[in-house]
Design a protein around this motif. Sequence first.
Motif, PDB file in Angstrom:
ATOM      1  N   GLU A  88       0.796  -1.224   0.000  1.00  0.00           N
ATOM      2  CA  GLU A  88       0.000   0.000   0.000  1.00  0.00           C
ATOM      3  C   GLU A  88       0.829   1.274   0.000  1.00  0.00           C
ATOM      4  O   GLU A  88       0.315   2.336  -0.386  1.00  0.00           O
ATOM      5  CB  GLU A  88      -0.950   0.006   1.210  1.00  0.00           C
ATOM      6  CG  GLU A  88      -1.996  -1.104   1.154  1.00  0.00           C
ATOM      7  CD  GLU A  88      -3.110  -0.912   2.166  1.00  0.00           C
ATOM      8  OE1 GLU A  88      -3.009   0.002   3.006  1.00  0.00           O
ATOM      9  OE2 GLU A  88      -4.083  -1.693   2.103  1.00  0.00           O
ATOM     10  N   THR A  89       2.103   1.204   0.436  1.00  0.00           N
ATOM     11  CA  THR A  89       2.907   2.421   0.524  1.00  0.00           C
ATOM     12  C   THR A  89       4.262   2.310  -0.171  1.00  0.00           C
ATOM     13  O   THR A  89       4.896   3.333  -0.435  1.00  0.00           O
ATOM     14  CB  THR A  89       3.171   2.804   1.997  1.00  0.00           C
ATOM     15  OG1 THR A  89       4.055   1.841   2.587  1.00  0.00           O
ATOM     16  CG2 THR A  89       1.873   2.864   2.786  1.00  0.00           C
ATOM     17  N   GLY A  90       4.723   1.088  -0.409  1.00  0.00           N
ATOM     18  CA  GLY A  90       6.052   0.891  -0.975  1.00  0.00           C
ATOM     19  C   GLY A  90       7.154   0.893   0.064  1.00  0.00           C
ATOM     20  O   GLY A  90       8.337   0.731  -0.265  1.00  0.00           O
ATOM     21  N   ILE A  91       6.814   1.050   1.342  1.00  0.00           N
ATOM     22  CA  ILE A  91       7.806   1.069   2.421  1.00  0.00           C
ATOM     23  C   ILE A  91       8.116  -0.360   2.857  1.00  0.00           C
ATOM     24  O   ILE A  91       7.202  -1.162   3.109  1.00  0.00           O
ATOM     25  CB  ILE A  91       7.290   1.882   3.621  1.00  0.00           C
ATOM     26  CG1 ILE A  91       7.059   3.333   3.220  1.00  0.00           C
ATOM     27  CG2 ILE A  91       8.262   1.804   4.786  1.00  0.00           C
ATOM     28  CD1 ILE A  91       6.409   4.177   4.311  1.00  0.00           C
ATOM     29  N   CYS A  92       9.401  -0.677   2.977  1.00  0.00           N
ATOM     30  CA  CYS A  92       9.835  -2.007   3.429  1.00  0.00           C
ATOM     31  C   CYS A  92      10.188  -1.928   4.912  1.00  0.00           C
ATOM     32  O   CYS A  92      11.167  -1.270   5.289  1.00  0.00           O
ATOM     33  CB  CYS A  92      11.040  -2.481   2.629  1.00  0.00           C
ATOM     34  SG  CYS A  92      10.763  -2.555   0.843  1.00  0.00           S
ATOM     35  N   LEU A  93       9.392  -2.584   5.759  1.00  0.00           N
ATOM     36  CA  LEU A  93       9.613  -2.573   7.200  1.00  0.00           C
ATOM     37  C   LEU A  93      10.414  -3.800   7.631  1.00  0.00           C
ATOM     38  O   LEU A  93      10.329  -4.858   7.015  1.00  0.00           O
ATOM     39  CB  LEU A  93       8.275  -2.556   7.942  1.00  0.00           C
ATOM     40  CG  LEU A  93       7.301  -1.419   7.623  1.00  0.00           C
ATOM     41  CD1 LEU A  93       6.066  -1.532   8.498  1.00  0.00           C
ATOM     42  CD2 LEU A  93       7.961  -0.060   7.814  1.00  0.00           C
ATOM     43  N   ASN A  94      11.169  -3.640   8.718  1.00  0.00           N
ATOM     44  CA  ASN A  94      11.883  -4.763   9.321  1.00  0.00           C
ATOM     45  C   ASN A  94      10.975  -5.427  10.344  1.00  0.00           C
ATOM     46  O   ASN A  94      10.526  -4.782  11.301  1.00  0.00           O
ATOM     47  CB  ASN A  94      13.158  -4.277  10.009  1.00  0.00           C
ATOM     48  CG  ASN A  94      14.110  -3.593   9.047  1.00  0.00           C
ATOM     49  OD1 ASN A  94      14.362  -4.096   7.956  1.00  0.00           O
ATOM     50  ND2 ASN A  94      14.626  -2.433   9.437  1.00  0.00           N
ATOM     51  N   ILE A  95      10.692  -6.719  10.145  1.00  0.00           N
ATOM     52  CA  ILE A  95       9.756  -7.421  11.025  1.00  0.00           C
ATOM     53  C   ILE A  95      10.184  -7.340  12.483  1.00  0.00           C
ATOM     54  O   ILE A  95       9.354  -7.153  13.391  1.00  0.00           O
ATOM     55  CB  ILE A  95       9.611  -8.898  10.588  1.00  0.00           C
ATOM     56  CG1 ILE A  95       8.798  -8.988   9.295  1.00  0.00           C
ATOM     57  CG2 ILE A  95       8.949  -9.733  11.684  1.00  0.00           C
ATOM     58  CD1 ILE A  95       8.556 -10.401   8.805  1.00  0.00           C
ATOM     59  N   GLU A  96      11.491  -7.450  12.740  1.00  0.00           N
ATOM     60  CA  GLU A  96      11.960  -7.485  14.128  1.00  0.00           C
ATOM     61  C   GLU A  96      11.742  -6.169  14.865  1.00  0.00           C
ATOM     62  O   GLU A  96      11.820  -6.125  16.094  1.00  0.00           O
ATOM     63  CB  GLU A  96      13.440  -7.884  14.187  1.00  0.00           C
ATOM     64  CG  GLU A  96      14.372  -6.958  13.438  1.00  0.00           C
ATOM     65  CD  GLU A  96      14.594  -7.363  11.995  1.00  0.00           C
ATOM     66  OE1 GLU A  96      15.609  -6.925  11.419  1.00  0.00           O
ATOM     67  OE2 GLU A  96      13.749  -8.113  11.441  1.00  0.00           O
ATOM     68  N   ASP A  97      11.470  -5.098  14.133  1.00  0.00           N
ATOM     69  CA  ASP A  97      11.257  -3.795  14.770  1.00  0.00           C
ATOM     70  C   ASP A  97       9.782  -3.441  14.938  1.00  0.00           C
ATOM     71  O   ASP A  97       9.452  -2.352  15.396  1.00  0.00           O
ATOM     72  CB  ASP A  97      11.953  -2.694  13.961  1.00  0.00           C
ATOM     73  CG  ASP A  97      13.466  -2.871  13.938  1.00  0.00           C
ATOM     74  OD1 ASP A  97      14.037  -3.154  15.000  1.00  0.00           O
ATOM     75  OD2 ASP A  97      14.054  -2.747  12.848  1.00  0.00           O
ATOM     76  N   MET A  98       8.902  -4.361  14.569  1.00  0.00           N
ATOM     77  CA  MET A  98       7.466  -4.126  14.739  1.00  0.00           C
ATOM     78  C   MET A  98       7.067  -4.320  16.200  1.00  0.00           C
ATOM     79  O   MET A  98       7.510  -5.266  16.868  1.00  0.00           O
ATOM     80  CB  MET A  98       6.673  -5.096  13.861  1.00  0.00           C
ATOM     81  CG  MET A  98       6.943  -4.964  12.376  1.00  0.00           C
ATOM     82  SD  MET A  98       6.088  -3.571  11.644  1.00  0.00           S
ATOM     83  CE  MET A  98       4.464  -4.301  11.414  1.00  0.00           C
TER      84      MET A  98
END
Length: 279
Positions: free
Chosen positions: A167-177
Amino acid sequence: MASASSDSRAPPPPTHTITLPGGDVVQVVAAPGLSNSDLRNAIDSSLFRQWLKNMQSEMGVLARGQMCLIQVHIQGLDMFGRGVGFLKFKADVVEKETGRKIPGIVFARGPSVAVLILLESGGETYVVLTEQVRVPVGKFILELPAGMLDDERGDVVGAAVREVEEETGICLNIEDMVNLTAFLDPTTGCKVFPSPGGCDEELSLFLYRGHVEVQIINSLQGKEMGLRDHGELIKVHVIPYDKLWHATADAKALAAIALYEMAKRDGLLPQRNVQNLST
């Protein structure tokens, strides 16, 4: 005459019987126009099975022995590929002592996720939102990146990361969620129910904090995203976080603000580790 009359009668609706663990028998009936295959898809769906499980859980409607489930009327279903995406049914739930029926019309859509993305840039904290066409309310809505869980694996955090990228094109790091709903009391199931009077949707809310250069903020503003083959027409917006609470009518965003602010107040958030973010 008897034969002609018999031939003109509509066939009886498809039915199925379910026996609950306590021995109670529940009849499941399909509405006119639904086939045996539709009924079987509905009963076998994760939506229906999870609803039955919730009904019998420790905090469930049937757990205290005050209510009984008599019959379920399957009214409609929408298939997403080979699986049931949405399910509409009416449950006949009766209070044993008085015999009164409890309102039981259900729109089942299952679990979903949403992410509160806070980006620090130039001494300001921004939040990433999406603007989408929401036909059920007849409006464009400014809301948190969010989506349904499309499978039964239960990978909630993975689904949240995938939805944000789509939806945004942003790649998040799972470990920082950070799972904000995990801070709720365990008796709640650690989920948020946006509309429990008519819908089974249970929402997991996550927090992500990152640091970006101002050029990233500018590139996100107005970016067009979404899976076009899924009918998603999405525009990305970035606004100051302190303006969020009165800039949107999205229940997901407002619930996330409350959970984030209370968790921050009570010192529940993990040690601040702001990550550099990529798009």
